[in-house]
Every structure is written in C-alpha cells, then in structure tokens.
Design an enzyme around this catalytic site. Structure first.
Site, PDB file in Angstrom:
ATOM      1  N   ARG A   1     -19.689 -48.364 -23.337  1.00  0.00           N
ATOM      2  CA  ARG A   1     -21.064 -48.315 -22.817  1.00  0.00           C
ATOM      3  C   ARG A   1     -21.830 -47.124 -23.406  1.00  0.00           C
ATOM      4  O   ARG A   1     -23.006 -47.241 -23.743  1.00  0.00           O
ATOM      5  CB  ARG A   1     -21.037 -48.254 -21.289  1.00  0.00           C
ATOM      6  CG  ARG A   1     -22.402 -48.404 -20.652  1.00  0.00           C
ATOM      7  CD  ARG A   1     -22.303 -48.556 -19.145  1.00  0.00           C
ATOM      8  NE  ARG A   1     -21.811 -47.356 -18.489  1.00  0.00           N
ATOM      9  CZ  ARG A   1     -21.528 -47.282 -17.187  1.00  0.00           C
ATOM     10  NH1 ARG A   1     -21.677 -48.345 -16.400  1.00  0.00           N
ATOM     11  NH2 ARG A   1     -21.100 -46.157 -16.649  1.00  0.00           N
TER      12      ARG A   1
ATOM     13  N   LYS B   1     -27.661 -46.015 -20.292  1.00  0.00           N
ATOM     14  CA  LYS B   1     -27.436 -44.902 -19.379  1.00  0.00           C
ATOM     15  C   LYS B   1     -27.982 -43.652 -20.070  1.00  0.00           C
ATOM     16  O   LYS B   1     -27.253 -42.892 -20.709  1.00  0.00           O
ATOM     17  CB  LYS B   1     -25.938 -44.796 -19.064  1.00  0.00           C
ATOM     18  CG  LYS B   1     -25.667 -44.100 -17.747  1.00  0.00           C
ATOM     19  CD  LYS B   1     -24.277 -44.414 -17.250  1.00  0.00           C
ATOM     20  CE  LYS B   1     -23.841 -43.451 -16.176  1.00  0.00           C
ATOM     21  NZ  LYS B   1     -24.616 -43.464 -14.955  1.00  0.00           N
TER      22      LYS B   1
ATOM     23  N   GLU C   1     -30.520 -52.849  -8.129  1.00  0.00           N
ATOM     24  CA  GLU C   1     -29.356 -52.014  -7.799  1.00  0.00           C
ATOM     25  C   GLU C   1     -29.865 -50.789  -7.062  1.00  0.00           C
ATOM     26  O   GLU C   1     -31.062 -50.636  -6.854  1.00  0.00           O
ATOM     27  CB  GLU C   1     -28.626 -51.616  -9.080  1.00  0.00           C
ATOM     28  CG  GLU C   1     -29.508 -50.824 -10.044  1.00  0.00           C
ATOM     29  CD  GLU C   1     -28.824 -50.487 -11.370  1.00  0.00           C
ATOM     30  OE1 GLU C   1     -27.586 -50.411 -11.392  1.00  0.00           O
ATOM     31  OE2 GLU C   1     -29.549 -50.302 -12.357  1.00  0.00           O
TER      32      GLU C   1
HETATM   33  N1  PXG Z   1     -26.248 -48.154 -11.445  1.00  0.00           N
HETATM   34  C1  PXG Z   1     -26.773 -47.010 -11.892  1.00  0.00           C
HETATM   35  C2  PXG Z   1     -28.237 -46.940 -12.123  1.00  0.00           C
HETATM   36  C3  PXG Z   1     -25.953 -45.910 -12.140  1.00  0.00           C
HETATM   37  O1  PXG Z   1     -26.484 -44.777 -12.623  1.00  0.00           O
HETATM   38  C4  PXG Z   1     -24.067 -47.233 -11.425  1.00  0.00           C
HETATM   39  C5  PXG Z   1     -24.927 -48.277 -11.216  1.00  0.00           C
HETATM   40  C6  PXG Z   1     -22.593 -47.456 -11.215  1.00  0.00           C
HETATM   41  O2  PXG Z   1     -21.956 -47.572 -12.468  1.00  0.00           O
HETATM   42  P1  PXG Z   1     -20.404 -47.221 -12.653  1.00  0.00           P
HETATM   43  O3  PXG Z   1     -20.151 -47.496 -14.092  1.00  0.00           O
HETATM   44  O4  PXG Z   1     -20.238 -45.775 -12.305  1.00  0.00           O
HETATM   45  O5  PXG Z   1     -19.660 -48.114 -11.756  1.00  0.00           O
HETATM   46  C7  PXG Z   1     -24.572 -46.002 -11.875  1.00  0.00           C
HETATM   47  C8  PXG Z   1     -23.667 -44.830 -12.016  1.00  0.00           C
HETATM   48  C9  PXG Z   1     -23.023 -39.643  -9.971  1.00  0.00           C
HETATM   49  C10 PXG Z   1     -23.883 -40.381 -10.879  1.00  0.00           C
HETATM   50  O6  PXG Z   1     -22.552 -38.563 -10.388  1.00  0.00           O
HETATM   51  C11 PXG Z   1     -23.644 -41.719 -11.148  1.00  0.00           C
HETATM   52  C12 PXG Z   1     -24.459 -42.385 -12.026  1.00  0.00           C
HETATM   53  C13 PXG Z   1     -25.502 -41.708 -12.554  1.00  0.00           C
HETATM   54  C14 PXG Z   1     -25.748 -40.412 -12.274  1.00  0.00           C
HETATM   55  C15 PXG Z   1     -24.932 -39.711 -11.425  1.00  0.00           C
HETATM   56  O7  PXG Z   1     -22.848 -40.109  -8.858  1.00  0.00           O
HETATM   57  N2  PXG Z   1     -24.316 -43.671 -12.429  1.00  0.00           N
END
Ligand code: PXG
Length: 283
Positions: free
Chosen positions: A50, A149, A182
């Site tokens: 990703r 991301k 989301e």
């Molecule tokens: N949606 C968004 C917009 C995200 O930023 C997820 C879903 C979940 O994705 P994963 O791959 O983690 O299952 C994210 C996750 C944190 C943090 O430290 C997490 C995210 C971004 C910034 C901070 O909690 N992304």
C-alpha cells in the site's frame, strides 16, 4: 528509541527533517501505521504494498526498494526491542524550495519510528464506542484519492475534531454521494441478520489492512460478507456495528448520532470477530 532515517538508526533527538521538506510544507508524502505483535510486524507485506502504491499514485519515488525497506522496518523493530508496539513509516518528498513544485525535491526522506502503542482504553471494547456522523465528507475520489495514505490528513482531522467536540473518539464520514465511507482512521462494518456488510473500495475509502483481515476471518468462519454501498439508514437499522484499524483492531460501536445500534450493547458477531482477530494476530 532509535529511529530509522535515510539508511541509519539514530537516537530520536537526531532524527530530524528540514523545514524545507515538502512533507512539512505541503503534506507531500505518504505513510503507513503498522502493528508489532510478538516481535513481528503484522501484515508487513500488505502495508508496504500500500505504501509503494500510495507513493506511485503521487509520483513519489521511494528511494529504496521493497526488500531493503522490509529489512529496514525489521531492524528498527529489533533495535527498539519491542514485542508489541506500533510502527510509523513515512516517506516525504524531501527538502525543496518554497514553491509547490516537487521537481526540486531530490532527496525523499524515509523515516521509520517504532513505539509502544497507546491502545484504546479497555472500556471502549467492553462498552463500545459512541460515534457521530461528521458533516465533513471524505475526500472526493476525483480529488486526492482516499486510497492514498498521504501525509495530508486534514480533511479527516476536521471530522475528528467535529467528533471530539461531540464527545466522540471517532466520527463517521460519508462520501460525496452521501454513502457511508469510513471513519477518520478506521474502516466500518455493519451486521444485519447474521451477515456482514462493509462499504466497497469504490465508495472512496482506504483499503484497510485490518478490514481485509476481518473479511478473510469472516470467510473462514463462514459468515456471509458483502462489500456493498451503505447509507446512514443501513447504519441506524443495523443489528451491530464495529470499526477496524491497525490501532483499534476490532472495536464495537454502540451508538451513532445518539441512536443506539441494535440493543445498544456490543454485539455477538463483533465479539466473535474480535476474538478471531486476537487469535489470528497472536498466532
Ligand atoms: N481508514 C483510514 C482513513 C485510515 O487512516 C484505516 C481506515 C484503517 O486501516 P488499517 O490498514 O490500519 O486497517 C486507517 C488507518 C493511528 C492512525 O495511529 C491510523 C491511521 C491513520 C493515522 C493514524 O491510529 N490509519
């Protein structure tokens, strides 16, 4: 806490970037947030895939190849002596001029930070979260794709602030069509009549790694799962709701916009999937 920066592990005080870095000036860069369970980075390959795709989508050349990046992440985990924790991997456009143009940024920065994770309090899992629907819509897929991301999370941060002002730790974001997308840093799932529902990627969401794992676990458990466009109506009439993310793992939601979901308590299917997730990551 040694931090990896551009090929070496340095003490965190020395892990610095230029004030001319376009990551700082414009949020020009990409990142990943990953978990370490029992000393191993969970789904590292998926996260790195990703990351490289996000970089490619913004025409950012990651200065090291996948194999070298994998080794760098593993070295950073080992140097920090972590068995359970969190990894933040960042690639910035690098230092340039004050102009927007990335052409003068010749030295993209690769940073890997390992830390002990600040988990959601246990209470969130026992009692479930209350969330609101934010008035801030998710990035339009024809603007900055939500699949990227990127270091520019302001839109989600605006929704997060709105949630916090309403006393909620997460907020639901709809897409430009008014469909459920989301939450600000988590994907969303609903349960209705014993089946699982989650918005499809083309609803304009991040392809969450945890989301994919939950869909795999549902298949193993023979729980019918659907990636389907959802509306706020579907959320309000759901039997259960939960969120997934690397930090949150699987966390129940019991109230949305002050309305109880189902019986207003964390549901059985959520508990079952959370349990399966815990077992899976600790395997
Ligand atoms: N949606 C968004 C917009 C995200 O930023 C997820 C879903 C979940 O994705 P994963 O791959 O983690 O299952 C994210 C996750 C944190 C943090 O430290 C997490 C995210 C971004 C910034 C901070 O909690 N992304």
């Amino acid at each position: 806490m040694p931090v990896w920066i551009n090929g070496e592990l340095v003490p965190s005080e020395r892990a610095t970037v230029s004030v001319f870095d376009h990551g700082l000036l414009y949020g020009d860069g990409v990142f990943e947030g990953m978990r370490i369970y029992s000393g191993k980075v969970f789904r590292l390959a998926e996260h790195l895939e990703r990351l490289y795709e996000s970089a490619r989508a913004i025409c950012l050349r990651v200065p090291i190849e996948l194999a070298e990046m994998t080794a760098a992440v593993e070295k950073t985990v080992a140097a920090n002596d972590l068995t359970d924790g969190y990894i933040r991997l960042i690639v910035t456009r690098g230092p340039g001029t004050l102009g927007l143009g990335p052409d003068r940024c010749r030295d993209p920065q690769v940073i890997i930070i390992a830390a002990t994770i600040q988990l959601y309090p246990e209470e969130h899992y026992e009692k479930g979260l209350e969330i609101i629907t934010s008035s801030v819509i998710r990035n339009h897929p024809a603007a900055l794709s939500p699949r990227i991301k990127s270091l520019n999370y302001l839109n989600n941060i605006m929704a997060k602030i709105e949630g916090a002002q309403a006393g909620c730790v997460e907020a639901l974001m709809l897409n430009h069509k008014g469909e459920v997308a989301e939450c600000t840093g988590d994907n969303i799932f609903l349960v209705k009549h014993g089946e699982l529902y989650t918005p499809p990627l083309d609803a304009g969401i991040l392809a969450g790694v945890t989301r994919a794992v939950v869909l795999e676990l549902a298949a193993e458990l023979e729980i019918p799962a659907h990636e389907k466009a959802l509306t706020k109506h579907d959320v309000y009439i759901a039997d259960e709701c939960f969120l997934t993310g690397s930090a949150a793992e699987v966390v129940p939601v019991v109230k949305v916009d002050s309305r109880p979901i189902g019986d207003g308590k964390p549901g059985q299917m959520t508990a079952r999937l959370r349990d399966a997730f815990q077992k899976h990551v600790r395997q």
